[in-house]
Design a protein around this motif. Structure first.
Motif, PDB file in Angstrom:
ATOM      1  N   SER A 308       0.825  -1.208   0.000  1.00 56.32           N
ATOM      2  CA  SER A 308       0.000   0.000   0.000  1.00 56.32           C
ATOM      3  C   SER A 308       0.858   1.256   0.000  1.00 56.32           C
ATOM      4  N   ASN A 309       0.446   2.226  -0.817  1.00 57.97           N
ATOM      5  CA  ASN A 309       1.096   3.541  -0.838  1.00 57.97           C
ATOM      6  C   ASN A 309       0.235   4.615  -0.178  1.00 57.97           C
ATOM      7  N   ASP A 310      -0.847   4.209   0.442  1.00 58.24           N
ATOM      8  CA  ASP A 310      -1.775   5.155   1.080  1.00 58.24           C
ATOM      9  C   ASP A 310      -2.346   4.475   2.314  1.00 58.24           C
ATOM     10  N   ASN A 311      -1.593   4.515   3.413  1.00 58.58           N
ATOM     11  CA  ASN A 311      -2.005   3.746   4.584  1.00 58.58           C
ATOM     12  C   ASN A 311      -1.873   4.554   5.870  1.00 58.58           C
ATOM     13  N   TRP A 312      -2.589   4.087   6.888  1.00 51.67           N
ATOM     14  CA  TRP A 312      -2.517   4.636   8.238  1.00 51.67           C
ATOM     15  C   TRP A 312      -2.230   3.511   9.209  1.00 51.67           C
ATOM     16  N   VAL A 313      -1.404   3.795  10.211  1.00 56.54           N
ATOM     17  CA  VAL A 313      -1.217   2.882  11.335  1.00 56.54           C
ATOM     18  C   VAL A 313      -1.551   3.648  12.611  1.00 56.54           C
ATOM     19  N   GLU A 325       0.242   7.428  15.909  1.00 54.54           N
ATOM     20  CA  GLU A 325      -0.448   7.493  14.626  1.00 54.54           C
ATOM     21  C   GLU A 325       0.545   7.931  13.567  1.00 54.54           C
ATOM     22  N   LYS A 326       0.519   7.254  12.414  1.00 55.75           N
ATOM     23  CA  LYS A 326       1.451   7.611  11.333  1.00 55.75           C
ATOM     24  C   LYS A 326       0.827   7.308   9.989  1.00 55.75           C
ATOM     25  N   TYR A 327       0.852   8.304   9.111  1.00 56.04           N
ATOM     26  CA  TYR A 327       0.415   8.115   7.725  1.00 56.04           C
ATOM     27  C   TYR A 327       1.585   7.585   6.911  1.00 56.04           C
ATOM     28  N   ASN A 328       1.297   6.604   6.050  1.00 57.68           N
ATOM     29  CA  ASN A 328       2.329   5.917   5.262  1.00 57.68           C
ATOM     30  C   ASN A 328       3.476   5.448   6.166  1.00 57.68           C
ATOM     31  N   TYR A 329       3.116   4.542   7.021  1.00 55.11           N
ATOM     32  CA  TYR A 329       4.010   4.022   8.055  1.00 55.11           C
ATOM     33  C   TYR A 329       5.167   3.225   7.455  1.00 55.11           C
ATOM     34  N   THR A 330       6.381   3.493   7.971  1.00 53.21           N
ATOM     35  CA  THR A 330       7.573   2.714   7.582  1.00 53.21           C
ATOM     36  C   THR A 330       8.433   2.468   8.817  1.00 53.21           C
ATOM     37  N   ASN A 331       7.949   1.600   9.694  1.00 55.65           N
ATOM     38  CA  ASN A 331       8.731   1.114  10.845  1.00 55.65           C
ATOM     39  C   ASN A 331       9.073   2.186  11.873  1.00 55.65           C
ATOM     40  N   GLN A 332       8.223   3.217  12.011  1.00 55.61           N
ATOM     41  CA  GLN A 332       8.556   4.304  12.939  1.00 55.61           C
ATOM     42  C   GLN A 332       8.254   3.984  14.404  1.00 55.61           C
ATOM     43  N   PHE A 333       7.372   3.028  14.691  1.00 56.43           N
ATOM     44  CA  PHE A 333       6.998   2.810  16.086  1.00 56.43           C
ATOM     45  C   PHE A 333       8.052   1.976  16.804  1.00 56.43           C
ATOM     46  N   ARG A 334       8.698   2.602  17.790  1.00 55.33           N
ATOM     47  CA  ARG A 334       9.737   1.950  18.582  1.00 55.33           C
ATOM     48  C   ARG A 334       9.420   2.036  20.078  1.00 55.33           C
ATOM     49  N   GLY A 335       8.131   2.093  20.385  1.00 61.06           N
ATOM     50  CA  GLY A 335       7.725   2.102  21.787  1.00 61.06           C
ATOM     51  C   GLY A 335       7.524   3.474  22.387  1.00 61.06           C
ATOM     52  N   TYR A 336       7.478   4.524  21.553  1.00 56.16           N
ATOM     53  CA  TYR A 336       7.297   5.889  22.044  1.00 56.16           C
ATOM     54  C   TYR A 336       5.997   6.468  21.494  1.00 56.16           C
ATOM     55  N   ALA A 337       5.310   7.243  22.315  1.00 54.63           N
ATOM     56  CA  ALA A 337       4.048   7.864  21.916  1.00 54.63           C
ATOM     57  C   ALA A 337       4.309   9.118  21.091  1.00 54.63           C
ATOM     58  N   ASN A 338       3.447   9.357  20.113  1.00 53.05           N
ATOM     59  CA  ASN A 338       3.445  10.647  19.425  1.00 53.05           C
ATOM     60  C   ASN A 338       2.062  11.285  19.433  1.00 53.05           C
ATOM     61  N   LYS A 339       1.138  10.695  20.197  1.00 56.44           N
ATOM     62  CA  LYS A 339      -0.223  11.222  20.323  1.00 56.44           C
ATOM     63  C   LYS A 339      -0.630  11.189  21.780  1.00 56.44           C
ATOM     64  N   TYR A 357      -3.298  -2.459  17.665  1.00 56.49           N
ATOM     65  CA  TYR A 357      -3.001  -1.631  16.501  1.00 56.49           C
ATOM     66  C   TYR A 357      -4.044  -1.861  15.412  1.00 56.49           C
ATOM     67  N   MET A 358      -4.231  -0.820  14.629  1.00 55.02           N
ATOM     68  CA  MET A 358      -5.124  -0.896  13.478  1.00 55.02           C
ATOM     69  C   MET A 358      -4.394  -0.375  12.250  1.00 55.02           C
ATOM     70  N   VAL A 359      -4.599  -1.060  11.133  1.00 54.66           N
ATOM     71  CA  VAL A 359      -3.979  -0.698   9.860  1.00 54.66           C
ATOM     72  C   VAL A 359      -5.084  -0.443   8.844  1.00 54.66           C
ATOM     73  N   VAL A 360      -5.028   0.699   8.180  1.00 51.13           N
ATOM     74  CA  VAL A 360      -5.972   1.032   7.113  1.00 51.13           C
ATOM     75  C   VAL A 360      -5.187   1.267   5.835  1.00 51.13           C
ATOM     76  N   MET A 361      -5.481   0.483   4.790  1.00 47.32           N
ATOM     77  CA  MET A 361      -4.868   0.662   3.474  1.00 47.32           C
ATOM     78  C   MET A 361      -5.912   1.292   2.568  1.00 47.32           C
ATOM     79  N   GLU A 362      -5.876   2.618   2.507  1.00 45.06           N
ATOM     80  CA  GLU A 362      -6.917   3.361   1.801  1.00 45.06           C
ATOM     81  C   GLU A 362      -6.977   2.984   0.322  1.00 45.06           C
TER      82      GLU A 362
END
Length: 376
Positions: A308-313, A325-339, A357-362
């Motif tokens: 997917s080139n249009d996704n949310w995690v 939360e990350k749009y077009n996720y590429t391995n950014q979650f390393r145990g730290y909050a951003n929300k 976790y929830m994944v949406v592939m728009e």
């Protein structure tokens, strides 16, 4: 220390057999100043330019009324019998809940505890919350600290953009008791509608929400598995309950349900429903995350996102709070909050435990869900 300044006219009065204060002039609490009320407050003057702390302290119920809303910078509530708002109260910075509910009329969403753009709250519990309407102004995400006389039953709002205004209240009631809501009018895919509780949410910005169930929700009487549980809303135009769900996690005793994107103003009420197993969201794998720098399981990697080139995690804690939360996720979650409105000790990372976790592939029209265990 600077405390209170202005043109003051305080009048002592008796309201419902309790001493109180009436403001007919202008009050300003300066930075580092403190002002406490131990009885009723009638604000018929100017009380909207404050920088210090205003507290309410009483063993009896306090009524706040008058011609004009009050606007406080920091506020604190320690009242054994709670506070009844007959006019709105606005918060600019922190609202500290310690004891006692803030009650508002559930027939009037414009009389509420209002959180302005930079405000937040602390300390909400089953004995300290908003029993009635809480509101926000110019906020994109917020957890409404609402409930009833017995329990805190928050609703988490995540909007596409800032809400000019949004209102929320919780009702521990059967929706069928309200003439405009009928559990028999529902989409064909829905089997049952909760007869125990619902939320009212008003807002004009497309949003997703999270609501949680517990033992009082009596979910085992509705569903055999959590895969059947979904968020539903009563459509004001179609006059029926509609499926708004994007997934659920937990057990039949306790869990969290998440919605798809919808416009709150289009729906009169929101609650839980059950649907056909064919409607459930497929699961991805469950993951172990050990972000200790050894190169093994240091980040969340989901293979399917390569399609997917249009996704949310989105990642939620076990209480249903969005923590990442990350749009077009590429391995950014390393145990730290951003929300999150308030993330304590953010630099230390999220606590060890189970997350959802929830994944949406728009672009592919696909949605998935799963668990991860964060180990420290």
């Amino acid at each position: 220390m600077k405390a209170i300044y202005g043109i003051l006219l305080f009048v002592s009065l008796n309201l419902t057999a309790q001493e109180g204060t009436r403001n007919l002039g202008m009050i300003k609490v300066h930075d580092q100043g403190n002002l406490g009320f131990h009885g009723n407050l009638v604000n018929d003057g100017i009380f909207n330019d404050n920088q210090g702390l205003v507290g309410f302290y009483s063993e009896q119920s306090i009524i706040v009324s008058g011609l004009f809303p009050t606007i406080f910078n920091d506020s604190e509530f320690i009242t054994e019998q709670g506070i009844q708002l007959a006019i709105s109260m606005e918060v600019q910075n922190n609202a500290n809940f310690v004891q006692g509910d803030i009650r508002t009329p559930k027939t009037d969403s414009f009389t509420s505890l209002q959180f302005l753009s930079e405000s937040f709250y602390t300390g909400t519990t089953d004995i300290a919350k908003v029993d009635g309407y809480a509101s926000i102004q110019n906020k994109q995400q917020f957890t409404f600290p609402v409930g009833d006389i017995q329990q805190l039953r928050p609703l988490v709002l995540l909007s596409e953009s800032e809400n000019p205004v949004a209102h929320c209240a919780y009702f521990f009631s059967n929706p069928d008791e309200f003439p405009s809501l009928n559990s028999l009018n529902r989409e064909n895919t829905l089997q049952q509608i909760s007869r125990h509780e619902f939320w009212r949410l008003e807002g004009s910005v497309p949003s997703t929400i999270q609501i949680s169930w517990n033992q009082r929700s009596q979910m085992p009487n509705m569903a055999d598995t959590i895969d059947e549980i979904t968020v539903v809303g009563w459509n004001k135009i179609n006059h029926q309950w509609e499926n708004l769900g994007a997934g659920a996690v937990g057990t039949l005793s306790d869990g969290v349900a998440v919605s798809t994107l919808f416009v709150p103003d289009a729906y009169e009420a929101i609650t839980f429903g059950t649907l056909d197993m064919l409607e459930t969201i497929p699961d991805l794998a469950n993951y172990l995350l050990t972000p200790n720098g050894d190169g093994i399981n240091d980040f969340l990697h989901i293979d399917e996102l390569a399609l997917s080139n249009d996704n949310w995690v989105r990642i939620f804690d076990r209480n249903g709070m969005l923590v990442f939360e990350k749009y077009n996720y590429t391995n950014q979650f390393r145990g730290y909050a951003n929300k999150g409105d308030v993330v304590l000790n953010r630099n230390n990372g999220l606590p060890q435990g189970v997350y959802f976790y929830m994944v949406v592939m728009e672009d592919l029209g696909l949605e998935y869900q799963g668990y991860l265990y964060l180990a420290r």
